[in-house]
Motif scaffolding. Structure first.
Motif, PDB file in Angstrom:
ATOM      1  N   ARG A 264       0.822  -1.210   0.000  1.00  0.00           N
ATOM      2  CA  ARG A 264       0.000   0.000   0.000  1.00  0.00           C
ATOM      3  C   ARG A 264       0.857   1.261   0.000  1.00  0.00           C
ATOM      4  NH1 ARG A 264      -2.283  -4.126   2.420  1.00  0.00           N
ATOM      5  NH2 ARG A 264      -4.528  -4.468   2.285  1.00  0.00           N
ATOM      6  N   ALA A 265       2.123   1.117  -0.390  1.00  0.00           N
ATOM      7  CA  ALA A 265       3.010   2.271  -0.450  1.00  0.00           C
ATOM      8  C   ALA A 265       2.483   3.285  -1.459  1.00  0.00           C
ATOM      9  CB  ALA A 265       4.415   1.828  -0.837  1.00  0.00           C
ATOM     10  N   PRO A 266       2.659   4.574  -1.186  1.00  0.00           N
ATOM     11  CA  PRO A 266       2.132   5.607  -2.082  1.00  0.00           C
ATOM     12  C   PRO A 266       2.842   5.613  -3.425  1.00  0.00           C
ATOM     13  CG  PRO A 266       3.571   6.585  -0.442  1.00  0.00           C
ATOM     14  CD  PRO A 266       3.389   5.151  -0.044  1.00  0.00           C
ATOM     15  N   ASP A 267       2.156   6.096  -4.436  1.00  0.00           N
ATOM     16  CA  ASP A 267       2.727   6.179  -5.776  1.00  0.00           C
ATOM     17  C   ASP A 267       3.537   7.466  -5.889  1.00  0.00           C
ATOM     18  OD1 ASP A 267       3.313   5.661  -8.392  1.00  0.00           O
ATOM     19  OD2 ASP A 267       1.408   6.426  -9.172  1.00  0.00           O
ATOM     20  N   GLN A 268       4.653   7.499  -5.169  1.00  0.00           N
ATOM     21  CA  GLN A 268       5.523   8.666  -5.167  1.00  0.00           C
ATOM     22  C   GLN A 268       6.942   8.254  -5.511  1.00  0.00           C
ATOM     23  OE1 GLN A 268       4.290  10.074  -1.065  1.00  0.00           O
ATOM     24  NE2 GLN A 268       4.525  12.053  -2.080  1.00  0.00           N
ATOM     25  N   ARG A 269       7.710   9.203  -6.022  1.00  0.00           N
ATOM     26  CA  ARG A 269       9.115   8.988  -6.312  1.00  0.00           C
ATOM     27  C   ARG A 269       9.951   9.358  -5.087  1.00  0.00           C
ATOM     28  NH1 ARG A 269       9.288   5.637 -10.565  1.00  0.00           N
ATOM     29  NH2 ARG A 269       7.678   6.237 -12.056  1.00  0.00           N
ATOM     30  N   VAL A 270      11.121   8.777  -5.018  1.00  0.00           N
ATOM     31  CA  VAL A 270      12.039   9.096  -3.932  1.00  0.00           C
ATOM     32  C   VAL A 270      12.321  10.591  -3.897  1.00  0.00           C
ATOM     33  CG1 VAL A 270      14.434   8.840  -3.182  1.00  0.00           C
ATOM     34  CG2 VAL A 270      13.103   6.813  -3.796  1.00  0.00           C
ATOM     35  N   SER A 271      12.421  11.215  -5.061  1.00  0.00           N
ATOM     36  CA  SER A 271      12.711  12.652  -5.131  1.00  0.00           C
ATOM     37  C   SER A 271      11.623  13.493  -4.463  1.00  0.00           C
ATOM     38  CB  SER A 271      12.882  13.089  -6.590  1.00  0.00           C
ATOM     39  OG  SER A 271      11.727  12.775  -7.347  1.00  0.00           O
ATOM     40  N   ASP A 272      10.395  12.946  -4.359  1.00  0.00           N
ATOM     41  CA  ASP A 272       9.295  13.677  -3.734  1.00  0.00           C
ATOM     42  C   ASP A 272       9.330  13.577  -2.205  1.00  0.00           C
ATOM     43  OD1 ASP A 272       8.241  14.312  -6.272  1.00  0.00           O
ATOM     44  OD2 ASP A 272       7.159  12.399  -6.343  1.00  0.00           O
ATOM     45  N   TYR A 348      24.964   2.728   1.133  1.00  0.00           N
ATOM     46  CA  TYR A 348      23.828   2.234   0.354  1.00  0.00           C
ATOM     47  C   TYR A 348      23.119   3.410  -0.310  1.00  0.00           C
ATOM     48  CZ  TYR A 348      24.564  -2.097   2.920  1.00  0.00           C
ATOM     49  OH  TYR A 348      25.114  -3.234   3.449  1.00  0.00           O
ATOM     50  N   THR A 349      22.852   3.275  -1.599  1.00  0.00           N
ATOM     51  CA  THR A 349      22.268   4.375  -2.363  1.00  0.00           C
ATOM     52  C   THR A 349      21.067   3.910  -3.181  1.00  0.00           C
ATOM     53  OG1 THR A 349      23.739   4.001  -4.269  1.00  0.00           O
ATOM     54  CG2 THR A 349      24.504   5.528  -2.565  1.00  0.00           C
ATOM     55  N   ILE A 350      20.306   4.898  -3.662  1.00  0.00           N
ATOM     56  CA  ILE A 350      19.142   4.640  -4.499  1.00  0.00           C
ATOM     57  C   ILE A 350      18.975   5.822  -5.441  1.00  0.00           C
ATOM     58  CG2 ILE A 350      17.484   5.754  -2.935  1.00  0.00           C
ATOM     59  CD1 ILE A 350      15.501   3.505  -3.615  1.00  0.00           C
ATOM     60  N   SER A 351      18.391   5.580  -6.602  1.00  0.00           N
ATOM     61  CA  SER A 351      18.149   6.645  -7.559  1.00  0.00           C
ATOM     62  C   SER A 351      16.957   7.493  -7.127  1.00  0.00           C
ATOM     63  CB  SER A 351      17.891   6.058  -8.951  1.00  0.00           C
ATOM     64  OG  SER A 351      17.369   7.036  -9.822  1.00  0.00           O
ATOM     65  N   ARG A 352      16.999   8.785  -7.429  1.00  0.00           N
ATOM     66  CA  ARG A 352      15.903   9.688  -7.086  1.00  0.00           C
ATOM     67  C   ARG A 352      14.632   9.344  -7.856  1.00  0.00           C
ATOM     68  NH1 ARG A 352      17.219  14.857  -7.097  1.00  0.00           N
ATOM     69  NH2 ARG A 352      15.208  15.660  -7.772  1.00  0.00           N
ATOM     70  N   ASP A 353      14.745   8.576  -8.947  1.00  0.00           N
ATOM     71  CA  ASP A 353      13.582   8.233  -9.762  1.00  0.00           C
ATOM     72  C   ASP A 353      12.887   6.944  -9.330  1.00  0.00           C
ATOM     73  OD1 ASP A 353      13.929  10.464 -11.452  1.00  0.00           O
ATOM     74  OD2 ASP A 353      15.448   9.389 -12.612  1.00  0.00           O
ATOM     75  N   VAL A 373      20.450   9.183  -1.615  1.00  0.00           N
ATOM     76  CA  VAL A 373      19.960   9.367  -2.977  1.00  0.00           C
ATOM     77  C   VAL A 373      21.089   9.946  -3.836  1.00  0.00           C
ATOM     78  CG1 VAL A 373      18.164  10.391  -4.408  1.00  0.00           C
ATOM     79  CG2 VAL A 373      17.677   9.838  -2.010  1.00  0.00           C
ATOM     80  N   VAL A 374      21.327   9.312  -4.978  1.00  0.00           N
ATOM     81  CA  VAL A 374      22.391   9.763  -5.873  1.00  0.00           C
ATOM     82  C   VAL A 374      21.788  10.327  -7.150  1.00  0.00           C
ATOM     83  CG1 VAL A 374      24.165   8.219  -4.985  1.00  0.00           C
ATOM     84  CG2 VAL A 374      22.622   7.404  -6.764  1.00  0.00           C
ATOM     85  N   ASP A 375      22.486  11.307  -7.701  1.00  0.00           N
ATOM     86  CA  ASP A 375      22.062  11.944  -8.936  1.00  0.00           C
ATOM     87  C   ASP A 375      23.310  12.350  -9.695  1.00  0.00           C
ATOM     88  OD1 ASP A 375      20.670  13.164 -10.950  1.00  0.00           O
ATOM     89  OD2 ASP A 375      20.214  14.979  -9.817  1.00  0.00           O
ATOM     90  N   GLY A 376      23.573  11.693 -10.806  1.00  0.00           N
ATOM     91  CA  GLY A 376      24.766  12.009 -11.574  1.00  0.00           C
ATOM     92  C   GLY A 376      26.052  11.677 -10.859  1.00  0.00           C
ATOM     93  N   GLY A 377      26.014  10.656  -9.998  1.00  0.00           N
ATOM     94  CA  GLY A 377      27.220  10.234  -9.292  1.00  0.00           C
ATOM     95  C   GLY A 377      27.451  10.945  -7.977  1.00  0.00           C
ATOM     96  N   GLY A 378      26.677  12.012  -7.692  1.00  0.00           N
ATOM     97  CA  GLY A 378      26.847  12.731  -6.436  1.00  0.00           C
ATOM     98  C   GLY A 378      25.658  12.569  -5.530  1.00  0.00           C
ATOM     99  N   LEU A 379      25.841  12.847  -4.226  1.00  0.00           N
ATOM    100  CA  LEU A 379      24.754  12.769  -3.262  1.00  0.00           C
ATOM    101  C   LEU A 379      23.808  13.946  -3.450  1.00  0.00           C
ATOM    102  CD1 LEU A 379      26.537  11.774   0.072  1.00  0.00           C
ATOM    103  CD2 LEU A 379      25.058  10.356  -1.336  1.00  0.00           C
ATOM    104  N   SER A 380      22.514  13.655  -3.526  1.00  0.00           N
ATOM    105  CA  SER A 380      21.543  14.739  -3.669  1.00  0.00           C
ATOM    106  C   SER A 380      20.494  14.725  -2.561  1.00  0.00           C
ATOM    107  CB  SER A 380      20.833  14.648  -5.025  1.00  0.00           C
ATOM    108  OG  SER A 380      20.124  13.430  -5.152  1.00  0.00           O
ATOM    109  N   GLY A 381      20.465  13.675  -1.744  1.00  0.00           N
ATOM    110  CA  GLY A 381      19.469  13.619  -0.689  1.00  0.00           C
ATOM    111  C   GLY A 381      19.578  12.348   0.131  1.00  0.00           C
TER     112      GLY A 381
END
Length: 394
Positions: A264-272, A348-353, A373-381
């Protein structure tokens, strides 16, 4: 009332199955495809057994067998315990709690018509008293084998901080309930409380570190429990018999609730969901400085950098487990210990998407409280269990 419902009213009718003559590879692929930990084995539509991840590990992988050449029939668990579609939810819950299993195939005239799991029962049974308490205990992280105790009567023995800290370190607990001599909840001590202990003396008792905390009862709604955990930033809460009966009967963990409700997890992206304000430290930093930062920022872990490169992570549990938490934060020895000596790798990392559901599954599988959260090889969140809990009750 839910207890008077027949189980067919809450079962899942579309059951994932595998044929008796299939290979273990076929079964594993179907389990992976549907994200389930066990699959019903059928023979001409009749349920004849169950194959679980544990069966595959114990009977195939650990025996160094080739999974493609092993038939499901040879390693499945049989005979299969089933329930009839007309059995009442009340009775099914009691049977599940008594047998300590997590799913029942549902049958009519020996034909498979559905499946009911402990998750189904947890969701529909939030008002069922003692029976629900049994299921909470099944789904929860087990109650610590020893509690830190604060005796109320003068002259009675009190548990020491060193004892509580040893339990947390050995079992990886973030929190311990504190109970009086009648097993009534007095409060909790947390891993962060243990980090605030600056004395090197071994006779310091827990009573000076006890915090009041929200508790859970067997009739509580799981969403309200999620809310409390997210607000308090605690992965565990003590479970008591009732609002007016504070006897501790167990501890329920955030990961257990996620495991029950992940579909029942919400339909949201990690970036949200993620937080973008990331606190970091350098591998050459002293443990004393990082220790203070973790407490000041109210966080339980941070990435470790080597210049601009991420090389690991350090957590409160790492510090407790290392044994350095037994020392005075101002001691000369603690100041000399470098983060790189006790940090964990990799980060441990995951994509923002990725989706919130994927993040939950990743955290549960890794057994960690946060993922970066990684974005382009760098930490973004960073996204943690509490962020995901809030997303599920929004």
């Amino acid at each position: 009332m839910e207890a008077e419902l027949p189980v067919k009213e809450i079962m899942t009718p579309d059951v994932v199955t595998v044929d008796l003559g299939s290979s273990c590879v076929d079964a594993a692929e179907r389990m992976l495809e549907h994200g389930i930990g066990g699959i019903i084995v059928t023979d001409d539509g009749r349920p004849v057994g169950i194959l679980t991840e544990r069966d595959l590990v114990d009977k195939v992988i650990l025996r160094d067998l080739q999974a493609s050449s092993v038939n499901v029939e040879d390693v499945m668990t049989s005979p299969l315990i089933t329930v009839h579609s007309t059995e009442l939810v009340n009775d099914v819950m009691r049977k599940m709690a008594r047998l300590r299993i997590h799913r029942f195939p549902v049958v009519e005239e020996k034909r498979l018509v559905g499946i009911v799991t402990d998750t189904d029962l947890l969701v529909v049974s939030a008002q069922m008293g003692e029976i629900f308490a049994e299921l909470i205990e099944m789904s929860a992280e087990r109650f610590p084998p020893v509690s830190a105790r604060e005796w109320e009567e003068t002259g009675e023995e009190k548990d020491l901080v060193t004892h509580a800290r040893q339990i947390m370190r050995d079992y990886g607990y973030q929190m311990l309930p504190v109970v009086d001599k009648n097993n009534h909840l007095s409060g909790v001590v947390t891993d962060k409380d243990m980090m605030r202990v600056t004395s090197t003396r071994s006779n310091v008792t827990v009573d000076g570190f006890v915090n009041e905390v929200a508790f859970v009862t067997p009739v509580d709604d799981l969403r309200s429990v999620l809310y409390r955990m997210a607000e308090l930033r605690l992965r565990y809460l003590p479970v008591v018999r009732g609002v007016n009966d504070a006897v501790v009967i167990g501890v329920i963990g955030l990961s257990s609730i996620f495991d029950a409700l992940k579909e029942r997890a919400p339909d949201q992206r990690v970036s949200d969901i993620m937080a973008t304000d990331i606190k970091t430290c350098q591998r050459s930093d002293t443990l004393n400085g990082v220790w203070s930062d973790l407490l000041d920022f109210g966080i339980s872990g941070m990435p470790v950098m080597d210049g601009q490169e991420v090389v690991g992570v350090i957590t409160v549990h790492d510090i407790l487990k290392s044994g350095h938490a037994r020392l005075d934060r101002e001691s000369r020895h603690t100041r000399q210990v470098r983060v790189e000596k006790i940090m964990n790798t990799p980060l441990y990392t995951i994509s923002r998407d990725e989706t919130a559901k994927t993040a939950i599954e990743r955290l549960l599988n890794l057994g960690v409280g946060r993922i970066y959260v990684v974005d382009g090889g760098g930490l973004s969140g960073v996204v943690d269990l509490y962020d995901l809990a809030r997303s599920m009750i929004a």
